[in-house]
Design a protein around this motif. Structure first.
Motif, PDB file in Angstrom:
ATOM      1  N   MET A   6       4.767  11.547 -39.070  1.00 31.18           N
ATOM      2  CA  MET A   6       4.300  11.247 -40.425  1.00 31.18           C
ATOM      3  C   MET A   6       3.531  12.416 -41.033  1.00 31.18           C
ATOM      4  N   GLY A   7       3.334  13.468 -40.268  1.00 26.76           N
ATOM      5  CA  GLY A   7       2.646  14.640 -40.783  1.00 26.76           C
ATOM      6  C   GLY A   7       1.147  14.638 -40.567  1.00 26.76           C
ATOM      7  N   TYR A   8       0.645  13.708 -39.744  1.00 24.46           N
ATOM      8  CA  TYR A   8      -0.792  13.645 -39.475  1.00 24.46           C
ATOM      9  C   TYR A   8      -1.220  14.636 -38.396  1.00 24.46           C
ATOM     10  N   GLY A   9      -0.254  15.146 -37.644  1.00 22.50           N
ATOM     11  CA  GLY A   9      -0.592  16.034 -36.541  1.00 22.50           C
ATOM     12  C   GLY A   9      -1.055  15.251 -35.330  1.00 22.50           C
ATOM     13  N   LYS A  10      -1.502  15.945 -34.328  1.00 20.75           N
ATOM     14  CA  LYS A  10      -1.991  15.290 -33.110  1.00 20.75           C
ATOM     15  C   LYS A  10      -3.401  14.776 -33.349  1.00 20.75           C
ATOM     16  N   ILE A  11      -3.583  13.479 -33.190  1.00 21.43           N
ATOM     17  CA  ILE A  11      -4.870  12.834 -33.454  1.00 21.43           C
ATOM     18  C   ILE A  11      -5.716  12.841 -32.178  1.00 21.43           C
ATOM     19  N   GLU A  12      -6.738  13.663 -32.162  1.00 11.68           N
ATOM     20  CA  GLU A  12      -7.644  13.710 -31.009  1.00 11.68           C
ATOM     21  C   GLU A  12      -8.722  12.642 -31.112  1.00 11.68           C
ATOM     22  N   SER A  13      -9.300  12.518 -32.316  1.00 13.91           N
ATOM     23  CA  SER A  13     -10.348  11.521 -32.552  1.00 13.91           C
ATOM     24  C   SER A  13      -9.968  10.697 -33.779  1.00 13.91           C
ATOM     25  N   VAL A  14      -9.667   9.425 -33.565  1.00 16.95           N
ATOM     26  CA  VAL A  14      -9.258   8.562 -34.664  1.00 16.95           C
ATOM     27  C   VAL A  14     -10.378   8.405 -35.687  1.00 16.95           C
ATOM     28  N   GLU A  15     -11.610   8.273 -35.207  1.00 14.56           N
ATOM     29  CA  GLU A  15     -12.737   8.065 -36.111  1.00 14.56           C
ATOM     30  C   GLU A  15     -12.929   9.261 -37.037  1.00 14.56           C
ATOM     31  N   GLN A  16     -12.738  10.464 -36.523  1.00 13.06           N
ATOM     32  CA  GLN A  16     -12.882  11.663 -37.356  1.00 13.06           C
ATOM     33  C   GLN A  16     -11.700  11.846 -38.301  1.00 13.06           C
ATOM     34  N   ALA A  17     -10.526  11.354 -37.891  1.00 16.50           N
ATOM     35  CA  ALA A  17      -9.317  11.538 -38.713  1.00 16.50           C
ATOM     36  C   ALA A  17      -9.217  10.536 -39.854  1.00 16.50           C
ATOM     37  N   LYS A  18      -9.952   9.430 -39.780  1.00 14.88           N
ATOM     38  CA  LYS A  18      -9.849   8.397 -40.808  1.00 14.88           C
ATOM     39  C   LYS A  18     -10.230   8.945 -42.179  1.00 14.88           C
ATOM     40  N   GLY A  19      -9.363   8.681 -43.147  1.00 13.16           N
ATOM     41  CA  GLY A  19      -9.619   9.099 -44.518  1.00 13.16           C
ATOM     42  C   GLY A  19      -9.533  10.587 -44.753  1.00 13.16           C
ATOM     43  N   MET A  20      -8.945  11.330 -43.823  1.00 11.78           N
ATOM     44  CA  MET A  20      -8.904  12.782 -43.945  1.00 11.78           C
ATOM     45  C   MET A  20      -7.485  13.337 -44.039  1.00 11.78           C
ATOM     46  N   CYS A  21      -6.466  12.534 -43.827  1.00 13.00           N
ATOM     47  CA  CYS A  21      -5.086  13.022 -43.767  1.00 13.00           C
ATOM     48  C   CYS A  21      -4.403  12.930 -45.124  1.00 13.00           C
ATOM     49  N   GLN A  22      -3.357  13.725 -45.287  1.00 10.09           N
ATOM     50  CA  GLN A  22      -2.547  13.677 -46.490  1.00 10.09           C
ATOM     51  C   GLN A  22      -1.563  12.520 -46.406  1.00 10.09           C
ATOM     52  N   LEU A  23      -0.966  12.181 -47.553  1.00  9.23           N
ATOM     53  CA  LEU A  23       0.076  11.157 -47.564  1.00  9.23           C
ATOM     54  C   LEU A  23       1.265  11.632 -46.741  1.00  9.23           C
ATOM     55  N   PRO A  24       1.922  10.730 -46.010  1.00 18.47           N
ATOM     56  CA  PRO A  24       3.096  11.133 -45.238  1.00 18.47           C
ATOM     57  C   PRO A  24       4.178  11.720 -46.142  1.00 18.47           C
ATOM     58  N   ASP A  25       4.746  12.819 -45.721  1.00 19.71           N
ATOM     59  CA  ASP A  25       5.839  13.456 -46.457  1.00 19.71           C
ATOM     60  C   ASP A  25       7.148  12.978 -45.854  1.00 19.71           C
ATOM     61  N   THR A  26       7.632  11.827 -46.334  1.00 18.04           N
ATOM     62  CA  THR A  26       8.817  11.218 -45.742  1.00 18.04           C
ATOM     63  C   THR A  26      10.082  11.767 -46.385  1.00 18.04           C
ATOM     64  N   ARG A  27      11.117  11.880 -45.557  1.00 21.11           N
ATOM     65  CA  ARG A  27      12.392  12.400 -46.034  1.00 21.11           C
ATOM     66  C   ARG A  27      13.143  11.346 -46.821  1.00 21.11           C
ATOM     67  N   ARG A  28      12.920  10.088 -46.494  1.00 25.69           N
ATOM     68  CA  ARG A  28      13.688   9.022 -47.116  1.00 25.69           C
ATOM     69  C   ARG A  28      12.778   7.887 -47.558  1.00 25.69           C
ATOM     70  N   VAL A  29      13.266   7.129 -48.540  1.00 30.37           N
ATOM     71  CA  VAL A  29      12.581   5.937 -49.029  1.00 30.37           C
ATOM     72  C   VAL A  29      13.540   4.763 -48.843  1.00 30.37           C
ATOM     73  N   PRO A  30      13.176   3.685 -48.150  1.00 30.95           N
ATOM     74  CA  PRO A  30      11.854   3.500 -47.539  1.00 30.95           C
ATOM     75  C   PRO A  30      11.799   4.019 -46.107  1.00 30.95           C
ATOM     76  N   THR A  31      10.601   4.172 -45.593  1.00 30.28           N
ATOM     77  CA  THR A  31      10.379   4.430 -44.172  1.00 30.28           C
ATOM     78  C   THR A  31       9.608   3.239 -43.614  1.00 30.28           C
ATOM     79  N   ILE A  32      10.238   2.537 -42.675  1.00 33.07           N
ATOM     80  CA  ILE A  32       9.674   1.289 -42.154  1.00 33.07           C
ATOM     81  C   ILE A  32       9.823   1.279 -40.643  1.00 33.07           C
ATOM     82  N   ILE A  33       8.745   0.951 -39.949  1.00 31.87           N
ATOM     83  CA  ILE A  33       8.765   0.852 -38.491  1.00 31.87           C
ATOM     84  C   ILE A  33       8.072  -0.454 -38.100  1.00 31.87           C
TER      85      ILE A  33
END
Length: 970
Positions: free
Chosen positions: A719-746
């Motif tokens: 999703m473009g977030y990179g490797k998450i080492e600390s979830v608490e530090q990463a919250k609210g800091m990432c960009q929107l996922p740059d998806t190739r297709r719409v929709p992306t559903i998992i």
């Protein structure tokens, strides 16, 4: 998320009041051709849902309903969602045609002048109300009071509508709020919030940035009656929203009053869905009926399953309406259907009626009421506006009445879509054939007569009517008394017109002979039909040399027979078959080889459904090998759910996405036995290949938390977030996922255990995990207040005293301290509580687990049963306790008896200038309840003390008298 959250409050302060747009942007009305399937080698965006629908439900198909529902969260499989798939396919096809400067095939052929109903690839036409805000039948509007022209020469800011919807869907707690705010632009006219956004995103800020917002979908949120009223009252004077979906929001009878005010005062709303909300047996009729008498702006009203049993006032008033185009009253069990039907009939007969679609499905309409309804389609007073009529699921006197009403609808109206499915009959009577049928061509193109107990005698009478019709879609499923002679009579005059034919759950002999009556057949559904293996093999001519592009053979036990071998014999690129469904056919790996061989030789399948069979890893490997041997395989959707696939099968499927020419976008392998390693192989290709929709939920294998952690880490990187080492530090800091297709559903739910910090952080509409079992994802009262502020053009939610009283209800329905400003800031609103909860249990939970200081708990009760209705108010002793309570909910810990519930602060401001007298009364009531509580507490303490002393006395006596202790003395 709580009221005490300083960050949220600061964001609210920084938000400029939303401008009440005086202009109304034109709403794009997209009319897609749902009859078209996928061109070979064409890549499309697809979405499917999970569980397979029972094949018995085939007879519930409805011909061209005016509204369909979702879904709304409560997953069903592809049969209930591929309508959206075909819409995307049609859109992409039209775009690809228009990009070359050539008109689309629809524009060249004009659909032969016929309307095409919305159906999925398997032909399961829906009869449920639409719970999604699509573009269907939203008329264009322009506010003449102050038109504004948008300068299209400048590039629009933000994302396009589809991209923004995708951004909202994938907005997890890792995404920065500013990233989502920047995605807002002039191209965005629609917002879907079927669940809450992360708590750090302020809805008021978001909506204020959507300056062109016209469509708002809040369905399936269980807002509760108070949040529902808050939103509807805020829309009374809103000049922006023209389409509103409030389906399935857990309302009550009193909410009908706010709806009446909304429809009386709002002058822009044109589409409203209220389905799935209990609004009272007759109160909805008394509140909304008079409003519709004066409201000619509303064009579509969906009021399916609202619990109404008396719609007399509604019928009396709506007949004066001259603006309504679509009305869905289905699934309301009327006590006096005769009066209601007479009102509808008088309306249809009036010259001012503009209604084009009417749904009266399953309304307990009595047999005599149909005689009244027929008069709306008579030679003396013919209705010319109605195009779609659904009267299915009701009761008629006999088949004679059925033939009579079909004849009238065909002869004396402009109806194109008619649904009489699931009609029951009181008695059998002879049916007379019209000896002088009209030679005039009529407009009926879609007819559903499934499960109508049709006989050959009925077929003879109907055949005379059909001579003057060009039926494009015909559903005759589940009529076992109809013989081949009857089927031939009904199809005899439709040879060149029928393109969609549904014949499931019938008995056939020499079925191939019947196909000679359908030379242009595009869709054929034989789900659970009784048909010989020889006849199934005989379908090969229609598949390979005919026009059939969609074939449904669900429920036919063809495993181990020669039927499949014959069916796909000599198949190749000349075949037009693009969609094939073989669900619940007991197919094994050997049977799958015939399909694989056909794919090798050029069968242009775009959608293949093989769910609920006996396919295992070797069969999957053979199917994958067949796809690999072909260049640019056109397969876009593959459903292998409910089989016996394990890790090796998943690995084989994963190798498909290593090829750049692969078109497969939607893969469903849910309800199998795939181990964690197989899931990891599949998710590796999400957003890095053609794969964009993946269902791997509810596996039978065992999953540990560290296994899922690896899966979530791969998804985060893709999703473009990179490797998450600390979830608490990463919250609210990432960009929107740059998806190739719409929709992306998992879909990853149902894999067991706690999803871990990263799984909780990734959970959103597009990526669903087991976190939804710990914290309900729906909008709370807090978010309803933020929506209210934005809809009113305010920074914070400010209400008048009258509005607040209407929202919380009378003094008998809510605690009086809610009328006190200093108490509201210390109040907490709870919903979705277990029915067996008590005030003592709730108080103890909040004090022990959330560390709150509780002053009072008020549980609301149903006015009729006097049982808890799952809603409550709690008064804390300080605002810090409110903050701790909301943090308790946000952390996913709010549950009782293993059932999660919703909790929210009450961030509203009320104009208290006129509250002096009521405030004094409220404080007096508080003091009285406090004294009563002190008395109850004292009595409780006395009882505990008395029981303790009695226990001590018994213990002392037992020690003093050993004979008593060992049971010799009683």
């Amino acid at each position: 998320m709580g009221c005490g959250n300083s960050k949220v409050e600061q964001e609210n302060k920084d938000v400029r009041p939303r401008r009440q747009n005086s202009q109304q942007q034109e709403s794009t009305n997209v009319n897609c051709d749902h009859s078209k399937l996928v061109k070979p080698n064409e890549k499309v965006d697809l979405d499917i849902k999970v569980e397979d629908r029972d094949i018995e439900s085939d007879h519930e198909e409805c011909v061209a309903p005016e509204s369909e529902s979702p879904n709304t969260l409560v997953d069903q499989f592809v049969d209930d969602v591929l309508d959206g798939v075909l819409e995307k396919i049609s859109k992409d096809t039209n775009q690809s045609s228009n990009s070359d400067g050539n008109p689309s095939q629809n524009e060249q052929q004009g659909n032969n002048g016929k309307e095409v109903d919305k159906t999925d690839v398997l032909g399961e036409v829906q009869d449920k109300p639409n719970s999604s805000c699509d573009d269907k039948n939203v008329p264009k509007i322009v506010n003449t009071s102050s038109e504004t022209v948008i300068d299209t020469s400048k590039p629009a800011q933000g994302l396009s509508g589809d991209k923004f919807k995708q951004a909202v869907s994938l907005c997890s707690s890792l995404v920065s709020a500013e990233e989502l705010y920047k995605a807002c632009g002039e191209n965005v006219i629609s917002l879907t919030l079927n669940r809450a956004l992360p708590q750090h995103i302020n809805l008021t800020t978001l909506l204020n940035k959507l300056t062109c917002l016209q469509e708002l979908d809040l369905s399936n949120n269980n807002l509760g009656p108070h949040g529902f009223r808050l939103v509807t009252l805020s829309l009374c004077h809103n000049q922006n929203i023209i389409k509103l979906n409030l389906a399935n929001n857990h309302t009550d009878t009193n909410s009908a009053k706010s709806l009446g005010k909304l429809l009386s005062r709002n002058r822009t709303l044109m589409w409203l869905d209220l389905s799935g909300n209990y609004l009272g047996k007759d109160y909805f009729s008394r509140c909304v009926g008079p409003a519709l008498k004066i409201n000619n702006i509303l064009k579509t009203l969906i009021m399916s399953s609202i619990g109404s049993t008396d719609l007399k006032v509604f019928a009396d008033n709506v007949r004066s309406n001259t603006g309504l185009l679509e009305l869905d009253c289905s699934h309301n069990q009327l006590q006096d259907s005769g009066y209601f039907v007479k009102g509808m009939t008088d309306w249809l007969k009036s010259g001012d009626c503009q209604l084009t679609s009417l749904n009266l499905r399953n309304m307990e309409i009595i047999e005599t009421a149909f005689e009244t309804l027929k008069t709306a389609f008579s030679q003396e007073t013919p209705n010319t506006s109605l195009r779609t009529l659904d009267i299915s699921g009701n009761k008629m006197a006999s088949h004679k009445d059925l033939v009579s009403i079909i004849t009238n609808c065909v002869t004396f109206s402009q109806i194109t879509n008619l649904n009489v499915a699931d009609t029951s009959f009181i008695a059998n009577s002879s049916v007379n054939r019209d000896e002088n049928p009209s030679t005039q061509k009529f407009t009926l193109t879609c007819l559903n007569m499934s499960n109508c107990s049709l006989t050959d005698e009925t077929a003879v009478a109907l055949a005379a009517v059909f001579k003057s019709c060009d039926l494009g879609q015909l559903n005759l499923s589940n009529n076992p008394n109809l013989t081949m002679a009857g089927f031939k009579l009904l199809l005899n005059n439709q040879t060149a017109s029928v393109t969609r034919l549904t014949l499931g759950a019938n008995n056939f002999t020499n079925f191939v002979d019947l196909l000679g009556y359908t030379t242009k057949l595009d869709y054929l559904n034989l789900r659970k039909a009784k048909i010989s293996m020889a006849d199934i093999g005989g379908l090969s001519g229609s598949i390979h040399h005919g026009s059939v592009s969609t074939l449904v053979l669900d429920g036919l036990k063809i495993a181990g027979s020669e039927a499949l071998a014959t069916l796909f014999e000599d198949s190749g690129s000349t075949s037009k078959l693009t969609a094939l469904s073989l669900s619940s056919c007991s197919l094994n790996n050997t049977d799958l080889q015939y399909i694989g061989q056909a794919i090798k030789t050029g069968l242009p399948l775009a959608m293949l459904k093989l769910s609920a069979n006996r396919i295992s890893d070797p069969g999957v490997a053979d199917l994958v090998a067949s796809l690999k041997e072909r260049s640019n395989p056109p397969l876009c959707l593959l459903d292998l759910s409910n089989n016996n696939i394990c890790v090796e099968g998943a690995k084989s499927l994963a190798t498909l996405f290593e090829r750049e020419d692969m078109s497969l976008q939607t893969l469903n392998v849910s309800h199998n036995s795939i181990e964690p390693e197989g899931i990891q192989c599949l998710v590796r290709f999400i957003n890095r290949s053609s794969l964009s929709v993946l269902y791997v939920n509810y596996q039978k294998a065992t999953y540990e938390e560290h296994d899922m952690e690896k899966v979530y880490q791969v998804i985060a990187e893709n999703m473009g977030y990179g490797k998450i080492e600390s979830v608490e530090q990463a919250k609210g800091m990432c960009q929107l996922p740059d998806t190739r297709r719409v929709p992306t559903i998992i879909h990853l739910e149902g894999l067991g255990g706690y999803p871990g910090e990263l799984g909780c952080a990734l959970d959103c509409s597009g990526i669903t995990t087991d976190y939804i079992n710990r914290k309900l994802p729906h909008l709370t009262f807090f978010y309803a207040a933020q929506l209210s502020a934005a809809l009113r053009g305010q920074e914070n939610c400010c209400l008048t005293n009258e509005e607040w009283i209407e929202i919380i209800g009378s003094e008998q329905e809510s605690p009086s301290w809610l009328q006190l400003a200093d108490m509201r800031s210390k109040a907490v609103y709870l919903s979705m509580l277990p029915a067996v909860v008590t005030a003592q249990k709730l108080e103890g939970t909040l004090e022990m687990e959330a560390d709150c200081n509780v002053m009072e708990v008020y549980l609301m009760k149903d006015p009729l049963t006097q049982k808890n209705n799952g809603i409550g108010w709690v008064l804390m002793s300080d605002e810090d306790s409110v903050k701790r309570a909301t943090d308790y909910f946000d952390s996913g810990q709010a549950n009782m008896f293993s059932q999660p519930f919703k909790l929210s602060s009450v961030p509203v401001q009320v104009d208290d200038d006129k509250m002096t007298e009521k405030e004094a009364k409220a404080r007096a009531d508080m003091d009285a309840r406090l004294r009563e509580r002190q008395v109850d507490d004292a009595e409780q303490r006395q009882l505990i003390s008395r029981l303790y002393h009695e226990s001590q006395e018994r213990h002392a006596y037992r020690l003093a008298h050993p004979a008593y202790a060992d049971g010799r003395i009683w």
